[in-house]
Structure formats: structure tokens, C-alpha cells
Design a protein around this motif. Sequence first.
Motif, PDB file in Angstrom:
ATOM      1  N   VAL A  51     -55.303   4.268 -12.908  1.00 54.75           N
ATOM      2  CA  VAL A  51     -55.753   3.107 -13.791  1.00 54.75           C
ATOM      3  C   VAL A  51     -56.906   2.146 -13.213  1.00 54.75           C
ATOM      4  O   VAL A  51     -57.543   1.665 -13.851  1.00 54.75           O
ATOM      5  CB  VAL A  51     -54.594   2.494 -14.222  1.00 54.75           C
ATOM      6  CG1 VAL A  51     -54.791   1.100 -14.754  1.00 54.75           C
ATOM      7  CG2 VAL A  51     -53.398   3.269 -15.018  1.00 54.75           C
TER       8      VAL A  51
ATOM      9  N   GLU B 162     -44.798   9.113  -7.293  1.00 54.03           N
ATOM     10  CA  GLU B 162     -45.238   8.343  -6.188  1.00 54.03           C
ATOM     11  C   GLU B 162     -46.412   7.297  -6.587  1.00 54.03           C
ATOM     12  O   GLU B 162     -47.366   6.984  -5.671  1.00 54.03           O
ATOM     13  CB  GLU B 162     -45.774   9.357  -5.028  1.00 54.03           C
ATOM     14  CG  GLU B 162     -44.467  10.247  -4.566  1.00 54.03           C
ATOM     15  CD  GLU B 162     -44.689  10.651  -3.226  1.00 54.03           C
ATOM     16  OE1 GLU B 162     -45.803  11.301  -2.969  1.00 54.03           O
ATOM     17  OE2 GLU B 162     -43.883  10.278  -2.202  1.00 54.03           O
ATOM     18  N   LYS B 163     -46.631   6.759  -7.482  1.00 54.86           N
ATOM     19  CA  LYS B 163     -47.484   5.821  -8.105  1.00 54.86           C
ATOM     20  C   LYS B 163     -48.794   6.085  -8.051  1.00 54.86           C
ATOM     21  O   LYS B 163     -49.607   5.336  -7.750  1.00 54.86           O
ATOM     22  CB  LYS B 163     -47.202   4.599  -7.172  1.00 54.86           C
ATOM     23  CG  LYS B 163     -45.949   3.828  -7.504  1.00 54.86           C
ATOM     24  CD  LYS B 163     -45.696   2.612  -6.461  1.00 54.86           C
ATOM     25  CE  LYS B 163     -44.203   1.821  -6.770  1.00 54.86           C
ATOM     26  NZ  LYS B 163     -43.838   0.967  -5.876  1.00 54.86           N
TER      27      LYS B 163
ATOM     28  N   VAL C 138     -51.025   4.537 -10.621  1.00 49.97           N
ATOM     29  CA  VAL C 138     -51.488   3.381 -10.549  1.00 49.97           C
ATOM     30  C   VAL C 138     -53.260   3.311  -9.991  1.00 49.97           C
ATOM     31  O   VAL C 138     -54.032   2.643 -10.654  1.00 49.97           O
ATOM     32  CB  VAL C 138     -50.734   2.585  -9.518  1.00 49.97           C
ATOM     33  CG1 VAL C 138     -51.253   0.944  -9.268  1.00 49.97           C
ATOM     34  CG2 VAL C 138     -49.288   2.282  -9.971  1.00 49.97           C
ATOM     35  N   VAL C 139     -53.615   4.103  -9.285  1.00 51.84           N
ATOM     36  CA  VAL C 139     -54.934   4.229  -8.500  1.00 51.84           C
ATOM     37  C   VAL C 139     -55.691   4.811  -9.701  1.00 51.84           C
ATOM     38  O   VAL C 139     -56.759   4.396  -9.907  1.00 51.84           O
ATOM     39  CB  VAL C 139     -54.818   5.262  -7.527  1.00 51.84           C
ATOM     40  CG1 VAL C 139     -56.102   5.343  -6.693  1.00 51.84           C
ATOM     41  CG2 VAL C 139     -53.749   4.992  -6.482  1.00 51.84           C
TER      42      VAL C 139
ATOM     43  N   LEU D 143     -46.218   5.081 -15.269  1.00 50.42           N
ATOM     44  CA  LEU D 143     -47.114   4.786 -13.926  1.00 50.42           C
ATOM     45  C   LEU D 143     -46.459   4.604 -12.689  1.00 50.42           C
ATOM     46  O   LEU D 143     -47.102   4.862 -11.572  1.00 50.42           O
ATOM     47  CB  LEU D 143     -47.859   3.297 -14.386  1.00 50.42           C
ATOM     48  CG  LEU D 143     -48.963   3.433 -15.390  1.00 50.42           C
ATOM     49  CD1 LEU D 143     -49.399   2.172 -15.620  1.00 50.42           C
ATOM     50  CD2 LEU D 143     -49.927   4.328 -14.886  1.00 50.42           C
ATOM     51  N   ALA D 144     -45.319   4.142 -12.558  1.00 53.56           N
ATOM     52  CA  ALA D 144     -44.363   4.146 -11.420  1.00 53.56           C
ATOM     53  C   ALA D 144     -43.949   5.128 -10.932  1.00 53.56           C
ATOM     54  O   ALA D 144     -43.455   5.304  -9.632  1.00 53.56           O
ATOM     55  CB  ALA D 144     -43.190   2.996 -11.531  1.00 53.56           C
TER      56      ALA D 144
ATOM     57  N   THR E  46     -45.033   1.713 -18.100  1.00 50.97           N
ATOM     58  CA  THR E  46     -44.730   1.309 -16.951  1.00 50.97           C
ATOM     59  C   THR E  46     -43.897   2.108 -16.116  1.00 50.97           C
ATOM     60  O   THR E  46     -44.246   2.428 -14.851  1.00 50.97           O
ATOM     61  CB  THR E  46     -44.117  -0.221 -16.890  1.00 50.97           C
ATOM     62  OG1 THR E  46     -43.314  -0.135 -17.935  1.00 50.97           O
ATOM     63  CG2 THR E  46     -45.117  -1.366 -17.028  1.00 50.97           C
TER      64      THR E  46
END
Lengths: 68, 219
Positions: free
Chosen positions: A41, A34-35, A38-39, A30-31, A27
Motif C-alpha cells: 500500500v 506478516e503485514k 502494508v508495504v 492488510l494486517a 484492515t
Amino acid sequence: MKKLITTVLMLMVTLQLFAQDQTSAITDTLAGSEKIYVVVVCVAVILLGLIFFLFSIDRRLKKLEKKS
Amino acid sequence: MYKSWWKILGAVLVVYSTIAGFLASVPALPILHQSIRNLYFHVPMWFSMIVLFSVSVYHSIKYLSNNNEEHDMKAVQSVNAGVLFGILGIITGAIWAKFTWGQAWSFDVKQNFAAIALLLYFAYLVLRNAIDEDQKRAKIAAIYNIFAFPMMVVLLFVLPRLSDSLHPGNGGNPGFNAYDLDSHMRMVFYPACLGWILIGYWIYTLLFRVSAIEKNKTV
């Protein structure tokens, strides 16, 4: 097969226990950045879903081919 | 021979929106940061689901009016394809929520009602399998489907607006069109929606064609 699936699920429950102490490495990664990951994934999940669908169509066609 | 220009259009739009979705500029936002790019992947999933469910309702009504078996099969297969997109939408939503709302499933009204809307359609698929007689099954399923569709619309678009929600566009939050006022994002978002809807429709036609052959083989 059923036993194998249950074993994997049980292992995942224990993973959850480890993840409880603060944040896990996954996590955190992934965080970060700048995240944007997340995109990545989410796109991977969509592709996996479509590939799963392809396999299900493949299975149905295989059955039809066997019959003919 | 059938025309397949729309399949190519769908493929081109999805490829364009994926590449531009990662590379095009986005406004700098707090909390969301670059994850705003998920707008091009998460939201089109739901739009394709709604379009596929509308196709299903259209065929259910058609079935009730002329009792043609083909319409029943079309209704089922478009629900199958729609459920696939709904599941993808709810998973990508949960991943996005994990990194912006803090929890994958915070029992937000939008998440809960989206899950219930999907369960409605799972119930449709289960109900069909529970009835043995072909004509009866088709008729009951068609009627259920016509009732399920407005409930799905209410669950997704009306009820979440009436209470507090973290989801944009609900509970007094501004929709995402408040963020993309620079209209850079629209250039990617609209093609992404159209592209994914076309791909969803393509998946539905594939499912229908396979099931039509299955039907011919067994009879």
C-alpha cells in the motif's frame, strides 16, 4: 463538481461508521500475511503521488503550448 | 547538452531498492514482521525532503547576496518538490503506524512535529502568493525560508528526542540500525536513500525548467 466532492466526502463519513464495529475486512487483510501488504500500500501511495505530480507538470506544459 | 548520468543512476538505484526491498531477507521482528520493508520507502521520502529543503536554503542565501531572480525561482521550486516528498512521507508513515502502533494518527510527537514542519513550508508558499511586488516577495520569502529551515531541523530531529515517542530513534527507542545489524538491510537502505534523493533533485530541476519557460513567456 463541488457537490460531487461533498457527496463523496459524506459517503466516506458513513463508511467510518460501519468501520467502527470491530475491524473491517480491509484492515484485516492488510494486517495478515506478516503485514507485507502494508508495504504494498505504501509503495502504491508513493507511485500515486508521483503520477499526480506528472499530471500537474503536464497541465503546466499544456498551458505553455497553447500560448506559443 | 547537459549530463544526465545521475538521473539514470537515481532510476537504477530506486528500481534496485524496490525489487530488493521486497525480495531481500529481513530479520524476523515482533509486531513489525514484514512491514520493516517500509524502511526502504518511508524513510528515503524524508531524506529527499530534507535535501530539497537544504537546496532551497542555499538558493535563498544566494538570492539575498546577489539578487538574481533565478535563485528565487530555484528556492521556490525545490520547496515545491520537497513538500511533495514530505506529504508522501507523512501518508506512508500514517499507514505504517496504523498497522504497527494501532492508529494512523496517535498524536505521537514525531507525527505532530513532522506535520508542523510541513505546515511551516505551506506557510512559505502561501506567504509568497500574498505579496504582489516581485522583488519584495523574493526577499521576504528568502528570509522566511532561512528561518524555516533550522526550525524544521529542530522539529524533526531535536524535539521528538526529548519526550516519549513510538517512533524509532526517538524518546529512548533504538534507531533502526539496532535491527539491521546483519547489514543485509543496509545493502538496500543506503542505495534507496541515494536513489530517492537523486529522483527528488530531478523532479526539482523539471519544475524549475518549466517555471523558467513560463517566466520567459509572460515577460
